[in-house]
Design a protein around this motif. Sequence first.
Motif, PDB file in Angstrom:
ATOM      1  N   LYS A 173       0.824  -1.202   0.000  1.00  0.00           N
ATOM      2  CA  LYS A 173       0.000   0.000   0.000  1.00  0.00           C
ATOM      3  C   LYS A 173       0.862   1.256   0.000  1.00  0.00           C
ATOM      4  CE  LYS A 173      -3.703  -0.056   2.540  1.00  0.00           C
ATOM      5  NZ  LYS A 173      -4.595   0.005   3.708  1.00  0.00           N
ATOM      6  N   GLU A 174       1.915   1.267   0.793  1.00  0.00           N
ATOM      7  CA  GLU A 174       2.816   2.424   0.850  1.00  0.00           C
ATOM      8  C   GLU A 174       3.520   2.627  -0.489  1.00  0.00           C
ATOM      9  OE1 GLU A 174       3.045   4.709   3.200  1.00  0.00           O
ATOM     10  OE2 GLU A 174       1.384   3.617   4.129  1.00  0.00           O
ATOM     11  N   GLU A 175       3.955   1.527  -1.106  1.00  0.00           N
ATOM     12  CA  GLU A 175       4.602   1.633  -2.410  1.00  0.00           C
ATOM     13  C   GLU A 175       3.631   2.169  -3.454  1.00  0.00           C
ATOM     14  OE1 GLU A 175       7.889   1.022  -3.474  1.00  0.00           O
ATOM     15  OE2 GLU A 175       8.057   1.292  -1.301  1.00  0.00           O
ATOM     16  N   LEU A 176       2.361   1.733  -3.353  1.00  0.00           N
ATOM     17  CA  LEU A 176       1.340   2.202  -4.274  1.00  0.00           C
ATOM     18  C   LEU A 176       1.127   3.699  -4.134  1.00  0.00           C
ATOM     19  CD1 LEU A 176      -0.628   1.201  -6.425  1.00  0.00           C
ATOM     20  CD2 LEU A 176      -2.284   0.751  -4.622  1.00  0.00           C
ATOM     21  N   LYS A 177       1.112   4.181  -2.886  1.00  0.00           N
ATOM     22  CA  LYS A 177       0.952   5.613  -2.639  1.00  0.00           C
ATOM     23  C   LYS A 177       2.101   6.401  -3.255  1.00  0.00           C
ATOM     24  CE  LYS A 177      -1.762   5.506   1.636  1.00  0.00           C
ATOM     25  NZ  LYS A 177      -1.749   5.824   3.081  1.00  0.00           N
ATOM     26  N   LYS A 178       3.343   5.898  -3.092  1.00  0.00           N
ATOM     27  CA  LYS A 178       4.514   6.593  -3.626  1.00  0.00           C
ATOM     28  C   LYS A 178       4.429   6.699  -5.146  1.00  0.00           C
ATOM     29  CE  LYS A 178       7.670   5.121   0.081  1.00  0.00           C
ATOM     30  NZ  LYS A 178       8.841   4.265   0.408  1.00  0.00           N
ATOM     31  N   GLN A 179       3.991   5.614  -5.785  1.00  0.00           N
ATOM     32  CA  GLN A 179       3.875   5.626  -7.240  1.00  0.00           C
ATOM     33  C   GLN A 179       2.815   6.603  -7.702  1.00  0.00           C
ATOM     34  OE1 GLN A 179       3.330   1.658  -8.759  1.00  0.00           O
ATOM     35  NE2 GLN A 179       4.868   0.813  -7.359  1.00  0.00           N
ATOM     36  N   VAL A 180       1.696   6.655  -6.971  1.00  0.00           N
ATOM     37  CA  VAL A 180       0.610   7.559  -7.336  1.00  0.00           C
ATOM     38  C   VAL A 180       1.044   9.007  -7.224  1.00  0.00           C
ATOM     39  CG1 VAL A 180      -1.648   8.408  -6.626  1.00  0.00           C
ATOM     40  CG2 VAL A 180      -1.238   5.965  -6.800  1.00  0.00           C
ATOM     41  N   PRO A 238      -4.365  12.736 -10.695  1.00  0.00           N
ATOM     42  CA  PRO A 238      -4.409  13.503  -9.435  1.00  0.00           C
ATOM     43  C   PRO A 238      -5.525  13.081  -8.482  1.00  0.00           C
ATOM     44  CG  PRO A 238      -4.023  14.974 -11.284  1.00  0.00           C
ATOM     45  CD  PRO A 238      -4.360  13.625 -11.874  1.00  0.00           C
ATOM     46  N   LEU A 239      -6.535  12.377  -9.034  1.00  0.00           N
ATOM     47  CA  LEU A 239      -7.647  11.932  -8.164  1.00  0.00           C
ATOM     48  C   LEU A 239      -7.135  11.073  -7.021  1.00  0.00           C
ATOM     49  CD1 LEU A 239     -11.102  10.656  -9.309  1.00  0.00           C
ATOM     50  CD2 LEU A 239      -9.826   9.361  -7.622  1.00  0.00           C
ATOM     51  N   TRP A 240      -6.091  10.281  -7.266  1.00  0.00           N
ATOM     52  CA  TRP A 240      -5.616   9.344  -6.256  1.00  0.00           C
ATOM     53  C   TRP A 240      -4.962  10.049  -5.074  1.00  0.00           C
ATOM     54  CZ3 TRP A 240      -8.565   5.981  -7.912  1.00  0.00           C
ATOM     55  CH2 TRP A 240      -8.639   5.625  -9.256  1.00  0.00           C
ATOM     56  N   GLU A 241      -4.765  11.357  -5.184  1.00  0.00           N
ATOM     57  CA  GLU A 241      -4.242  12.126  -4.054  1.00  0.00           C
ATOM     58  C   GLU A 241      -5.338  12.487  -3.059  1.00  0.00           C
ATOM     59  OE1 GLU A 241      -1.646  15.380  -5.216  1.00  0.00           O
ATOM     60  OE2 GLU A 241      -1.330  14.430  -7.168  1.00  0.00           O
ATOM     61  N   PRO A 251      -4.740   0.224 -10.638  1.00  0.00           N
ATOM     62  CA  PRO A 251      -4.377  -0.313  -9.315  1.00  0.00           C
ATOM     63  C   PRO A 251      -4.315   0.767  -8.249  1.00  0.00           C
ATOM     64  CG  PRO A 251      -2.972  -1.249 -11.011  1.00  0.00           C
ATOM     65  CD  PRO A 251      -3.758  -0.163 -11.674  1.00  0.00           C
ATOM     66  N   ALA A 252      -4.088   2.016  -8.672  1.00  0.00           N
ATOM     67  CA  ALA A 252      -3.990   3.128  -7.724  1.00  0.00           C
ATOM     68  C   ALA A 252      -5.239   3.303  -6.882  1.00  0.00           C
ATOM     69  CB  ALA A 252      -3.673   4.427  -8.472  1.00  0.00           C
ATOM     70  N   VAL A 253      -6.373   2.712  -7.295  1.00  0.00           N
ATOM     71  CA  VAL A 253      -7.600   2.829  -6.502  1.00  0.00           C
ATOM     72  C   VAL A 253      -7.369   2.330  -5.081  1.00  0.00           C
ATOM     73  CG1 VAL A 253      -8.526   0.549  -7.083  1.00  0.00           C
ATOM     74  CG2 VAL A 253     -10.101   2.426  -6.559  1.00  0.00           C
ATOM     75  N   GLY A 254      -6.378   1.467  -4.901  1.00  0.00           N
ATOM     76  CA  GLY A 254      -6.101   0.901  -3.580  1.00  0.00           C
ATOM     77  C   GLY A 254      -5.653   1.911  -2.548  1.00  0.00           C
ATOM     78  N   VAL A 255      -5.229   3.132  -2.966  1.00  0.00           N
ATOM     79  CA  VAL A 255      -4.788   4.129  -1.989  1.00  0.00           C
ATOM     80  C   VAL A 255      -5.965   4.852  -1.340  1.00  0.00           C
ATOM     81  CG1 VAL A 255      -2.641   4.494  -3.250  1.00  0.00           C
ATOM     82  CG2 VAL A 255      -4.562   6.068  -3.614  1.00  0.00           C
ATOM     83  N   GLU A 289      -5.955  -4.779  -6.414  1.00  0.00           N
ATOM     84  CA  GLU A 289      -5.771  -3.770  -5.359  1.00  0.00           C
ATOM     85  C   GLU A 289      -7.092  -3.297  -4.775  1.00  0.00           C
ATOM     86  OE1 GLU A 289      -2.074  -3.911  -7.722  1.00  0.00           O
ATOM     87  OE2 GLU A 289      -4.219  -3.821  -8.224  1.00  0.00           O
ATOM     88  N   ILE A 290      -8.203  -3.668  -5.377  1.00  0.00           N
ATOM     89  CA  ILE A 290      -9.494  -3.295  -4.806  1.00  0.00           C
ATOM     90  C   ILE A 290      -9.651  -3.910  -3.419  1.00  0.00           C
ATOM     91  CG2 ILE A 290     -10.920  -5.217  -5.662  1.00  0.00           C
ATOM     92  CD1 ILE A 290     -12.970  -2.993  -6.501  1.00  0.00           C
ATOM     93  N   GLY A 291      -8.914  -4.980  -3.157  1.00  0.00           N
ATOM     94  CA  GLY A 291      -8.951  -5.627  -1.846  1.00  0.00           C
ATOM     95  C   GLY A 291      -8.334  -4.795  -0.741  1.00  0.00           C
ATOM     96  N   LEU A 292      -7.641  -3.703  -1.095  1.00  0.00           N
ATOM     97  CA  LEU A 292      -7.043  -2.812  -0.100  1.00  0.00           C
ATOM     98  C   LEU A 292      -8.062  -1.838   0.489  1.00  0.00           C
ATOM     99  CD1 LEU A 292      -3.706  -1.969  -1.958  1.00  0.00           C
ATOM    100  CD2 LEU A 292      -4.015  -3.546  -0.038  1.00  0.00           C
TER     101      LEU A 292
END
Length: 298
Positions: free
Chosen positions: A11-18, A63-66, A85-89, A109-112
């Motif tokens: 999850k943290e890695e996903l946030k960094k990528q987003v 930018p929505l994922w922010e 996959p960014a939806v997981g953030v 990632e929807i499981g997050l």
Amino acid sequence: MGAKQSKDFAKEELKKQVIKKGKTPPKEDGLSSADRIRKYATSHFGFNILSLTMRGMSEIPEPLWELTEVEKLNLSINCLTILPPAVGVLENLVILNLWGNQLTSLPVEIGLLKNLRVLFAYKNLLTEVPEELTDCRKLEVLSLANNLITGLPICFMDMVSLKKLNLSHNRIAHIPACVYGMKNLVFLHLAHNKLENIADKIQHLENLKILIVEGNCIHSLPKTLCFLTSLELLNVDFNDIQQVPVELCQLRRLKKLACHPLDKGLHIVHNPLFKPLAEALDGGLNALFNYLKLLQYK
């Protein structure tokens, strides 16, 4: 590394990528930054709501994922083919509305989305649903209607919070085995599929109040269906039913013969019923139940 630690790390890695990707503005000027998107957000009954419905979007602006504070996200009636996959953030999401797009799959990632309670994904092009959705332990409402689904993962029986499941207008030939394990279901919609029978295991759904299986190819109803004494709406119209179990008269919460698809009561008249049954139905539901009671004692 344990399973929980692995998921937290992912999850943290996903946030960094987003965040990194979010620096590149999308094509739509009105949605080119998190601040601009945030202008479309509202607050209602204490929920942070973002609606981007009917905007002709073919992709979701990065930018929505922010906007991780969003709790209700409406992306319906667009032209989306991919849910990134960014939806997981968006870990605060309670309701995710994706209906009326062209999605062919949902990301694992929807499981997050641990707080997700409602997922609308009907009227898309889904052929399957990821097993990871079972990680959404709070999910109560799941609508996958009007897709191309033929089944569900067996692990979906672990969705213990699920109360409403809509699988209508798909390509399902057998009620998925996992459904019989969803003990807290109160609403099950399987209309307009390719069902030919209902398994005896239907009796395990003891909390079920609404069962809709109209528009299938069902030939008979199992006796165990009559153990679901909480049923208030049973719609078996437009099938191939000729006879019903005499125990059907035990379903006393069915108060009338109903017509409108979502009216409470019993929907059955649009079937090739044997003549004695059809004649009994002419007198209404009580007449049918009385006829079935007589058969019980013969």
